[in-house]
Design an enzyme around this catalytic site. Sequence first.
Site, short mmCIF file in Angstrom:
data_model
loop_
_atom_site.label_atom_id
_atom_site.label_comp_id
_atom_site.label_asym_id
_atom_site.label_seq_id
_atom_site.Cartn_x
_atom_site.Cartn_y
_atom_site.Cartn_z
N ASP A 21 0.82 -1.22 0.00
CA ASP A 21 0.00 0.00 0.00
C ASP A 21 0.85 1.26 0.00
O ASP A 21 0.41 2.33 -0.44
CB ASP A 21 -0.92 0.02 1.23
N VAL A 105 -5.63 3.95 0.85
CA VAL A 105 -5.39 2.71 0.11
C VAL A 105 -5.84 1.56 1.01
O VAL A 105 -5.50 1.52 2.19
CB VAL A 105 -3.91 2.54 -0.26
N CYS A 106 -6.64 0.64 0.46
CA CYS A 106 -7.04 -0.55 1.19
C CYS A 106 -7.76 -0.16 2.49
O CYS A 106 -8.64 0.69 2.50
CB CYS A 106 -5.81 -1.41 1.44
N THR A 107 -7.36 -0.75 3.62
CA THR A 107 -8.03 -0.49 4.90
C THR A 107 -7.63 0.85 5.51
O THR A 107 -8.06 1.17 6.62
CB THR A 107 -7.73 -1.62 5.89
N THR A 125 -13.09 0.03 0.10
CA THR A 125 -11.93 -0.48 0.82
C THR A 125 -11.70 -1.92 0.36
O THR A 125 -12.37 -2.37 -0.58
CB THR A 125 -12.14 -0.40 2.35
#
Length: 330
Positions: A21, A105-107, A125
């Site tokens: 990430d 980014v992502c979580t 997410t």
Amino acid sequence: MTTNGTGDVIVAVSDGVLLLDVAGPVQVLNDAGGYRVRLASLDGRPVRADVGISLSVDLSLSSLDVAVDTLIVPGYPRHELGTVAPALADSVRRMASRARRVVSVCTGAFVLAEAGLLDGRRVTTHWEACAEFAARFPQVTVDPDAIYVRDGPIVTSAGGSAGIDLALALVGEDLGEDRARAVAKYLVVFLQRPGGQSQFSAFGAVATPSNATLRRAIDLVVANPSGDHRLTTMAAELAISERHLTRLFRREFGMTPGRFVERLRVEAAQALLESGDAAIPTVASLSGFSSPETMRQAFLRVLGVAPSTYRHRFRLANDRAAPDLQIRGM
């Protein structure tokens, strides 16, 4: 490119941050040029990524008091979010008020939500964390199928390589599509999966069209894959000639409108195969294929596997991933 001309990008990190990430977006922005990317932790000390690698840090979030162009918040393993998100929330909230845009980014979306930056917004997410996110933050609308979502100055992305898709989109927005395309080519990645495209996509090789007519064409097929999308019908709907529409598709995508529609229908079928137990003939009909055999041939052309094989592999991959995801928190 930016409001202050510096192209300053701050990546807010803490122990346990997912390395991909951080590395994906940073590599894209570095290769694009025109950005000054710096990592910042709460205390200005190095942090250890999820894979055990130590990351040097340039700044302390607690003492940073300058305006920046972009604030990026990477993700963390889910089992660490309960500790990481509240710890970062205050600093991220303060920095967000001084940034032109805020990206997760992502979580990393959990950190933004904890900071109160996502209330009333639409976000995405990592697909594995979407249900948990929706339960914890009911005031936020979660799109579990998008690669990235822009809502005002907030841009959120799905997991893993979606950070690269998002960074390429930012480069295209800031420096132009030609620069983004050059970076994508250098990194040997696709430019670029549309933000609303499925996180599990077989259509990532096709770039988001710059032409408004082609974007409308895509919207027509996506909205109703089983509709009549023959060349004559589509050209009439878009109020252009069949010849011109074909020329646009060949120039932008290197394929005919028919092949393009086929690919979008394959993607629609993928989503149905992944999400339920509908029979193959039903999937074919809902996705716009005239018969299961027509769908099978399209899958073989586009994905190299039959629909039944695709469904089996997808479920097998999920079954194998589940123990690992539980151990690693993702």
